[in-house]
Design a protein around this motif. Structure first.
Motif, PDB file in Angstrom:
ATOM      1  N   VAL A  81     -57.681  10.072  44.775  1.00  0.00           N
ATOM      2  CA  VAL A  81     -57.736   9.688  46.183  1.00  0.00           C
ATOM      3  C   VAL A  81     -59.114   9.110  46.470  1.00  0.00           C
ATOM      4  O   VAL A  81     -60.107   9.474  45.825  1.00  0.00           O
ATOM      5  CB  VAL A  81     -57.470  10.897  47.109  1.00  0.00           C
ATOM      6  CG1 VAL A  81     -56.083  11.474  46.870  1.00  0.00           C
ATOM      7  CG2 VAL A  81     -58.527  11.980  46.926  1.00  0.00           C
ATOM      8  N   GLY A  82     -59.172   8.206  47.449  1.00  0.00           N
ATOM      9  CA  GLY A  82     -60.440   7.620  47.864  1.00  0.00           C
ATOM     10  C   GLY A  82     -60.472   7.423  49.366  1.00  0.00           C
ATOM     11  O   GLY A  82     -59.428   7.180  49.992  1.00  0.00           O
ATOM     12  N   ALA A  83     -61.653   7.501  49.949  1.00  0.00           N
ATOM     13  CA  ALA A  83     -61.781   7.432  51.408  1.00  0.00           C
ATOM     14  C   ALA A  83     -61.654   6.014  51.947  1.00  0.00           C
ATOM     15  O   ALA A  83     -61.142   5.801  53.040  1.00  0.00           O
ATOM     16  CB  ALA A  83     -63.119   8.028  51.833  1.00  0.00           C
ATOM     17  N   PHE A 122     -68.350   6.899  43.880  1.00  0.00           N
ATOM     18  CA  PHE A 122     -68.935   5.636  43.464  1.00  0.00           C
ATOM     19  C   PHE A 122     -68.047   4.895  42.467  1.00  0.00           C
ATOM     20  O   PHE A 122     -68.462   4.544  41.369  1.00  0.00           O
ATOM     21  CB  PHE A 122     -70.347   5.861  42.872  1.00  0.00           C
ATOM     22  CG  PHE A 122     -71.417   5.983  43.923  1.00  0.00           C
ATOM     23  CD1 PHE A 122     -72.130   4.873  44.326  1.00  0.00           C
ATOM     24  CD2 PHE A 122     -71.681   7.201  44.520  1.00  0.00           C
ATOM     25  CE1 PHE A 122     -73.105   4.967  45.310  1.00  0.00           C
ATOM     26  CE2 PHE A 122     -72.647   7.314  45.504  1.00  0.00           C
ATOM     27  CZ  PHE A 122     -73.363   6.196  45.909  1.00  0.00           C
ATOM     28  N   TYR A 123     -66.793   4.704  42.860  1.00  0.00           N
ATOM     29  CA  TYR A 123     -65.824   3.905  42.104  1.00  0.00           C
ATOM     30  C   TYR A 123     -65.448   4.503  40.751  1.00  0.00           C
ATOM     31  O   TYR A 123     -64.983   3.793  39.865  1.00  0.00           O
ATOM     32  CB  TYR A 123     -66.324   2.460  41.925  1.00  0.00           C
ATOM     33  CG  TYR A 123     -66.350   1.704  43.231  1.00  0.00           C
ATOM     34  CD1 TYR A 123     -65.239   0.974  43.651  1.00  0.00           C
ATOM     35  CD2 TYR A 123     -67.462   1.754  44.056  1.00  0.00           C
ATOM     36  CE1 TYR A 123     -65.252   0.309  44.877  1.00  0.00           C
ATOM     37  CE2 TYR A 123     -67.484   1.093  45.278  1.00  0.00           C
ATOM     38  CZ  TYR A 123     -66.370   0.371  45.692  1.00  0.00           C
ATOM     39  OH  TYR A 123     -66.384  -0.284  46.896  1.00  0.00           O
ATOM     40  N   ASN A 124     -65.641   5.819  40.617  1.00  0.00           N
ATOM     41  CA  ASN A 124     -65.220   6.466  39.381  1.00  0.00           C
ATOM     42  C   ASN A 124     -64.916   7.927  39.666  1.00  0.00           C
ATOM     43  O   ASN A 124     -64.842   8.347  40.815  1.00  0.00           O
ATOM     44  CB  ASN A 124     -66.278   6.312  38.289  1.00  0.00           C
ATOM     45  CG  ASN A 124     -65.664   6.170  36.906  1.00  0.00           C
ATOM     46  OD1 ASN A 124     -64.887   7.007  36.469  1.00  0.00           O
ATOM     47  ND2 ASN A 124     -66.016   5.093  36.211  1.00  0.00           N
ATOM     48  N   MET A 125     -64.740   8.717  38.605  1.00  0.00           N
ATOM     49  CA  MET A 125     -64.445  10.139  38.736  1.00  0.00           C
ATOM     50  C   MET A 125     -65.710  10.925  39.036  1.00  0.00           C
ATOM     51  O   MET A 125     -66.836  10.397  38.958  1.00  0.00           O
ATOM     52  CB  MET A 125     -63.783  10.654  37.463  1.00  0.00           C
ATOM     53  CG  MET A 125     -64.613  10.501  36.208  1.00  0.00           C
ATOM     54  SD  MET A 125     -63.763  11.010  34.685  1.00  0.00           S
ATOM     55  CE  MET A 125     -62.383   9.873  34.622  1.00  0.00           C
ATOM     56  N   THR A 126     -65.541  12.200  39.366  1.00  0.00           N
ATOM     57  CA  THR A 126     -66.689  13.056  39.640  1.00  0.00           C
ATOM     58  C   THR A 126     -67.526  13.254  38.375  1.00  0.00           C
ATOM     59  O   THR A 126     -67.038  13.119  37.248  1.00  0.00           O
ATOM     60  CB  THR A 126     -66.232  14.433  40.136  1.00  0.00           C
ATOM     61  OG1 THR A 126     -65.443  15.055  39.128  1.00  0.00           O
ATOM     62  CG2 THR A 126     -65.421  14.320  41.418  1.00  0.00           C
ATOM     63  N   ALA A 127     -68.783  13.607  38.569  1.00  0.00           N
ATOM     64  CA  ALA A 127     -69.692  13.805  37.436  1.00  0.00           C
ATOM     65  C   ALA A 127     -69.210  14.930  36.530  1.00  0.00           C
ATOM     66  O   ALA A 127     -69.355  14.858  35.304  1.00  0.00           O
ATOM     67  CB  ALA A 127     -71.097  14.109  37.943  1.00  0.00           C
ATOM     68  N   LEU A 172     -61.066  -0.279  44.626  1.00  0.00           N
ATOM     69  CA  LEU A 172     -61.487   1.116  44.710  1.00  0.00           C
ATOM     70  C   LEU A 172     -61.257   1.888  43.414  1.00  0.00           C
ATOM     71  O   LEU A 172     -62.088   2.701  43.008  1.00  0.00           O
ATOM     72  CB  LEU A 172     -60.752   1.805  45.865  1.00  0.00           C
ATOM     73  CG  LEU A 172     -61.103   3.263  46.134  1.00  0.00           C
ATOM     74  CD1 LEU A 172     -62.574   3.416  46.484  1.00  0.00           C
ATOM     75  CD2 LEU A 172     -60.232   3.812  47.278  1.00  0.00           C
ATOM     76  N   PHE A 173     -60.145   1.649  42.743  1.00  0.00           N
ATOM     77  CA  PHE A 173     -59.783   2.459  41.576  1.00  0.00           C
ATOM     78  C   PHE A 173     -59.990   1.734  40.239  1.00  0.00           C
ATOM     79  O   PHE A 173     -59.625   2.274  39.193  1.00  0.00           O
ATOM     80  CB  PHE A 173     -58.324   2.911  41.694  1.00  0.00           C
ATOM     81  CG  PHE A 173     -58.053   3.786  42.886  1.00  0.00           C
ATOM     82  CD1 PHE A 173     -58.476   5.103  42.901  1.00  0.00           C
ATOM     83  CD2 PHE A 173     -57.400   3.279  43.996  1.00  0.00           C
ATOM     84  CE1 PHE A 173     -58.241   5.921  43.998  1.00  0.00           C
ATOM     85  CE2 PHE A 173     -57.163   4.080  45.105  1.00  0.00           C
ATOM     86  CZ  PHE A 173     -57.588   5.408  45.114  1.00  0.00           C
ATOM     87  N   GLU A 174     -60.578   0.545  40.252  1.00  0.00           N
ATOM     88  CA  GLU A 174     -60.699  -0.226  39.010  1.00  0.00           C
ATOM     89  C   GLU A 174     -61.579   0.470  37.970  1.00  0.00           C
ATOM     90  O   GLU A 174     -61.226   0.553  36.789  1.00  0.00           O
ATOM     91  CB  GLU A 174     -61.232  -1.627  39.313  1.00  0.00           C
ATOM     92  CG  GLU A 174     -60.179  -2.547  39.916  1.00  0.00           C
ATOM     93  CD  GLU A 174     -60.643  -3.991  39.980  1.00  0.00           C
ATOM     94  OE1 GLU A 174     -61.764  -4.283  39.502  1.00  0.00           O
ATOM     95  OE2 GLU A 174     -59.884  -4.831  40.507  1.00  0.00           O
TER      96      GLU A 174
END
Length: 323
Positions: free
Chosen positions: A128-130, A87-92, A136-138
């Motif tokens: 990385v992002g799908a 969801f546009y950020n790092m993992t929880a 995507l990385f903002e």
């Protein structure tokens, strides 16, 4: 020097894990020592906003962040975080570590303490992002920027890849190895050519800790600074922390280390003992200097201040001689 990797992917063999492993292997080939922490498999309790950190500079939550990750974030000179996009950020799991670093932010901005390694520490992002959207990385970039600022690491840059979804996508990427090699060369270049110095005392709780902190603060660009003890204490001396804080130097999260541990990873060119030269092992080729300083443990805090000031002057003279 230590390159610390924080792996945020729940997948053991995912694409971001491949990316981080490639980065770390390249760093090792260039002479760095590396350590990877898989944060998804650590005991990490999310921030509960007790605000103790903003008042006293420490987090009361007892878990692997406090006992393991905090000290490593201070010890490392390069910190790399790796995560897929959620969801546009790092993992929880990784975000929980970042949130807990409010402690570092508070020490820096509320308590006005300076970390001795701040001038040289660097941070780098791997992700990385799908999907392939331009935004995507903002969100991740903003979170990473403020995380590195809090832990006193200059945000050196990132390698981010869109359209990565299959389990082998990153391994088959045509430019990834060249991308990583160029990034590692750039981030490690400022650390090359530094003189490696070990400050040693018996307990590694007072004198050698102060000497290494002053050396890092004054000449981190010229010296790779190590410290250790022949019989290290369980923790650093609280009066030492207090008198260094009077100088604005943050001694939080420092852990006494054994001579064997340090020498197994690094070979210093100069070993400076604090008055216990006979307890320091011989290191072939290393110059040995003994400052013969009195041990301030068990003495009034004024005595600790006098030893601190003596060490500061000696370190400044040492830097002048080296320069």
């Amino acid at each position: 020097m230590l390159v610390l990797g924080l792996q945020g992917s729940p997948r053991k063999k995912g694409n971001s894990n491949f990316l981080l492993q490639t980065f770390m292997k390249t760093a090792e080939n260039m002479g760095a020592r590396t350590l990877t922490i898989d944060v998804t498999r650590k005991n990490i309790i999310p921030c509960k906003e007790f605000v103790v950190c903003e008042k006293k500079g420490f987090c009361p939550i007892d878990d692997d962040v406090r006992d393991e990750i905090y000290p490593l974030l201070r010890q490392a000179e390069v910190i790399v975080i790796a995560t897929p996009i959620f969801f546009y950020n790092m993992t929880a799991q990784l975000k929980a570590v970042v949130d807990r670093c409010q402690t570092f932010w508070a020490r820096k901005y509320k308590l006005k303490l300076k970390d001795p390694g701040a001038s040289m520490r660097r941070g780098f992002l791997l992700s990385v992002g799908a999907t392939k959207g331009k935004n995507l990385f903002e969100g991740l970039n903003l979170t990473t920027q403020y995380f590195f600022d809090a832990i006193d690491a200059e945000f050196e840059g990132s390698l981010t890849y869109r359209g990565i979804e299959g389990p082998k996508d990153m391994a088959g990427h045509p430019t990834v190895e060249d991308d990583v090699e160029k990034a590692v060369q750039n981030i490690l270049h400022p650390f090359s050519g530094r003189k490696k110095i070990l400050f040693a005392c018996r307990e590694n709780a007072c004198r050698s800790q102060m000497a290494s902190a002053f050396a890092q603060s004054f000449a981190g660009d010229k010296l790779e600074v190590l410290n250790a003890g022949s019989k290290p204490a369980d923790k650093v001396h609280p009066d030492m922390v207090t008198v260094m804080h009077e100088k604005g130097i943050d001694m939080g999260f420092r852990v006494p280390r054994t001579m064997d541990e340090v020498l197994s990873n690094d070979t210093p060119e100069v070993i400076i003992t604090m008055g216990c030269a006979e307890q320091c092992p011989l290191v072939p080729g290393a110059q040995k200097i003994d400052w013969d300083l009195p041990d301030p443990a068990g003495k009034p805090i004024e005595f600790m201040r006098d030893v601190r000031d003596d060490i500061e002057n000696r370190v400044q003279n040492l830097i002048s001689e080296i320069s």
